[in-house]
Design a protein around this motif. Structure first.
Motif, PDB file in Angstrom:
ATOM      1  N   ALA A   1     -10.512   2.562  -2.677  1.00 55.61           N
ATOM      2  CA  ALA A   1     -10.688   3.538  -3.749  1.00 55.61           C
ATOM      3  C   ALA A   1      -9.659   3.375  -4.861  1.00 55.61           C
ATOM      4  N   GLY A   2      -8.652   2.530  -4.631  1.00 58.05           N
ATOM      5  CA  GLY A   2      -7.650   2.285  -5.665  1.00 58.05           C
ATOM      6  C   GLY A   2      -6.381   3.098  -5.520  1.00 58.05           C
ATOM      7  N   ALA A   3      -6.103   3.610  -4.316  1.00 60.60           N
ATOM      8  CA  ALA A   3      -4.884   4.398  -4.116  1.00 60.60           C
ATOM      9  C   ALA A   3      -3.644   3.556  -4.405  1.00 60.60           C
ATOM     10  N   TRP A   4      -2.677   4.186  -5.028  1.00 58.01           N
ATOM     11  CA  TRP A   4      -1.390   3.523  -5.285  1.00 58.01           C
ATOM     12  C   TRP A   4      -0.642   3.274  -3.983  1.00 58.01           C
ATOM     13  N   ALA A   5      -0.693   4.243  -3.058  1.00 59.25           N
ATOM     14  CA  ALA A   5       0.050   4.104  -1.802  1.00 59.25           C
ATOM     15  C   ALA A   5      -0.581   4.957  -0.717  1.00 59.25           C
ATOM     16  N   VAL A   6      -0.284   4.590   0.524  1.00 58.58           N
ATOM     17  CA  VAL A   6      -0.624   5.403   1.689  1.00 58.58           C
ATOM     18  C   VAL A   6       0.672   5.689   2.437  1.00 58.58           C
ATOM     19  N   ARG A   7       0.774   6.898   2.960  1.00 56.39           N
ATOM     20  CA  ARG A   7       1.986   7.318   3.670  1.00 56.39           C
ATOM     21  C   ARG A   7       1.677   7.283   5.162  1.00 56.39           C
ATOM     22  N   VAL A   8       2.411   6.441   5.918  1.00 56.55           N
ATOM     23  CA  VAL A   8       2.070   6.192   7.314  1.00 56.55           C
ATOM     24  C   VAL A   8       3.316   6.132   8.185  1.00 56.55           C
ATOM     25  N   HIS A   9       3.113   6.410   9.478  1.00 57.58           N
ATOM     26  CA  HIS A   9       4.200   6.298  10.442  1.00 57.58           C
ATOM     27  C   HIS A   9       4.363   4.863  10.939  1.00 57.58           C
ATOM     28  N   GLU A  10       3.265   4.154  11.033  1.00 58.61           N
ATOM     29  CA  GLU A  10       3.275   2.779  11.570  1.00 58.61           C
ATOM     30  C   GLU A  10       2.751   1.845  10.476  1.00 58.61           C
ATOM     31  N   PRO A  11       3.626   1.091   9.805  1.00 57.27           N
ATOM     32  CA  PRO A  11       3.211   0.329   8.628  1.00 57.27           C
ATOM     33  C   PRO A  11       2.370  -0.915   8.896  1.00 57.27           C
ATOM     34  N   THR A  12       2.529  -1.561  10.038  1.00 56.05           N
ATOM     35  CA  THR A  12       1.970  -2.902  10.213  1.00 56.05           C
ATOM     36  C   THR A  12       0.467  -2.947   9.991  1.00 56.05           C
ATOM     37  N   THR A  13      -0.275  -2.090  10.702  1.00 57.97           N
ATOM     38  CA  THR A  13      -1.732  -2.175  10.609  1.00 57.97           C
ATOM     39  C   THR A  13      -2.235  -1.720   9.242  1.00 57.97           C
ATOM     40  N   SER A  14      -1.583  -0.746   8.647  1.00 61.43           N
ATOM     41  CA  SER A  14      -1.994  -0.298   7.314  1.00 61.43           C
ATOM     42  C   SER A  14      -1.680  -1.353   6.263  1.00 61.43           C
ATOM     43  N   ALA A  15      -0.575  -2.075   6.418  1.00 61.78           N
ATOM     44  CA  ALA A  15      -0.254  -3.151   5.474  1.00 61.78           C
ATOM     45  C   ALA A  15      -1.292  -4.265   5.556  1.00 61.78           C
ATOM     46  N   ILE A  16      -1.731  -4.585   6.773  1.00 61.94           N
ATOM     47  CA  ILE A  16      -2.780  -5.599   6.933  1.00 61.94           C
ATOM     48  C   ILE A  16      -4.068  -5.122   6.282  1.00 61.94           C
ATOM     49  N   ALA A  17      -4.423  -3.864   6.531  1.00 65.53           N
ATOM     50  CA  ALA A  17      -5.646  -3.314   5.937  1.00 65.53           C
ATOM     51  C   ALA A  17      -5.579  -3.358   4.417  1.00 65.53           C
TER      52      ALA A  17
END
Length: 288
Positions: free
Chosen positions: A247-263
């Motif tokens: 959707a074009g989000a600037w950032a996502v706020r997460v507890h576990e970065p690895t899988t979200s960074a890959i996504a």
């Protein structure tokens, strides 16, 4: 057309004894600093340091205690080059954090809890996250009613944008957060996630903060959300990170970065090769 930027990963660092997901794990300063570096190694671009829990039923700490919790951690991580946001509803905590190296203010009340917060953002020219908020979570149940949650959240965010600009915050320094889980039930949260394009089209950067929240636990373990496994919640969060990136989000706020960074990296590749990207951008990405 420049190469699209990957959605940034904001890693959560709670220096608290009572946060809903990881309260107490990093309450000690040394443990918090070590975890901050671990978040960076795991793919976080920004570390969001908070010293006060906003979980339902939490009791506010006093200002001196919040300062004691966050300032030494921010100072140490910022000195090592980390990009830091401070998760606070107090202008004095925001100001002190900026003075020791934080670069972003993340205020879940969007300036409603402390009326001088927006002035601090204006005076320091710091980017400020304005989250949709209808009050402290221990009093939020009366605010769960919406006729149209997407339209109403957008309208209320626009009011906070107007207020911020009125006190001198530059429009480019405003970041919006639709406030998943705050004064919203699970159905409201899913409706907002289904309408992320509308939030991304508000002419301001968008932050999506879904990580490990109760509506995810309820989806994964409907009979008893507390039995949802943390690893499963992180995988679900990564799926939401992918939707947010698309959707074009600037950032996502997460507890576990690895899988979200890959996504986010995968979605960035898709976006770079979409019909909206110029042939030059697609060719450059193909040769990378």
């Amino acid at each position: 057309m420049p190469t699209p930027e990957r959605t940034k990963i904001m890693g959560v660092l709670n220096v608290t004894p009572d946060s809903f997901s990881d309260g107490g794990r990093y309450f000690d300063h040394d443990a918090a600093i070590a975890h901050g570096f671990e978040l960076l190694r795991s793919g976080a671009d920004i570390i969001d340091v908070g010293g006060e829990s906003t979980r339902p039923g939490s009791v506010r700490v006093d200002e001196a205690e919040e300062l004691r919790r966050v300032v030494p951690v921010i100072r140490e991580l910022a000195a090592a080059g980390a990009v830091i946001s401070v998760d606070t509803m107090r202008s004095k905590v925001a100001e002190a954090s900026l003075n020791v190296g934080a670069r972003i203010i993340n205020d879940v009340s969007a300036g409603l809890s402390d009326p001088t917060m927006l002035a601090v953002a204006s005076e320091t020219a710091a980017p400020v996250v304005l989250m949709h908020w209808r009050g402290y979570l221990d009093r939020a149940s009366a605010s769960f009613y919406y006729d149209d949650v997407v339209a109403e959240v957008i309208a209320e965010l626009k009011m906070r944008i107007d207020e911020a600009i009125t006190v001198g915050v530059e429009p480019d320094n405003i970041i919006l957060d639709p406030g998943l889980g705050f004064s919203k039930n699970a159905e409201h949260n899913w409706q907002i996630l289904g309408a992320l394009d509308e939030f991304a089209n508000l002419d301001h950067r968008l932050l999506v903060a879904a990580s490990r929240k109760r509506f995810i636990s309820t989806l994964l373990s409907p009979k008893d959300p507390k039995f949802a496994e943390e690893s499963a919640k992180d995988q679900a969060t990564a799926a939401i990170s992918a939707l947010s990136a698309r959707a074009g989000a600037w950032a996502v706020r997460v507890h576990e970065p690895t899988t979200s960074a890959i996504a986010a990296t995968v979605i960035n590749a898709v976006n770079s090769h979409s019909p909206a990207a110029t042939p030059d951008v697609r060719a450059a990405k193909g040769n990378a």
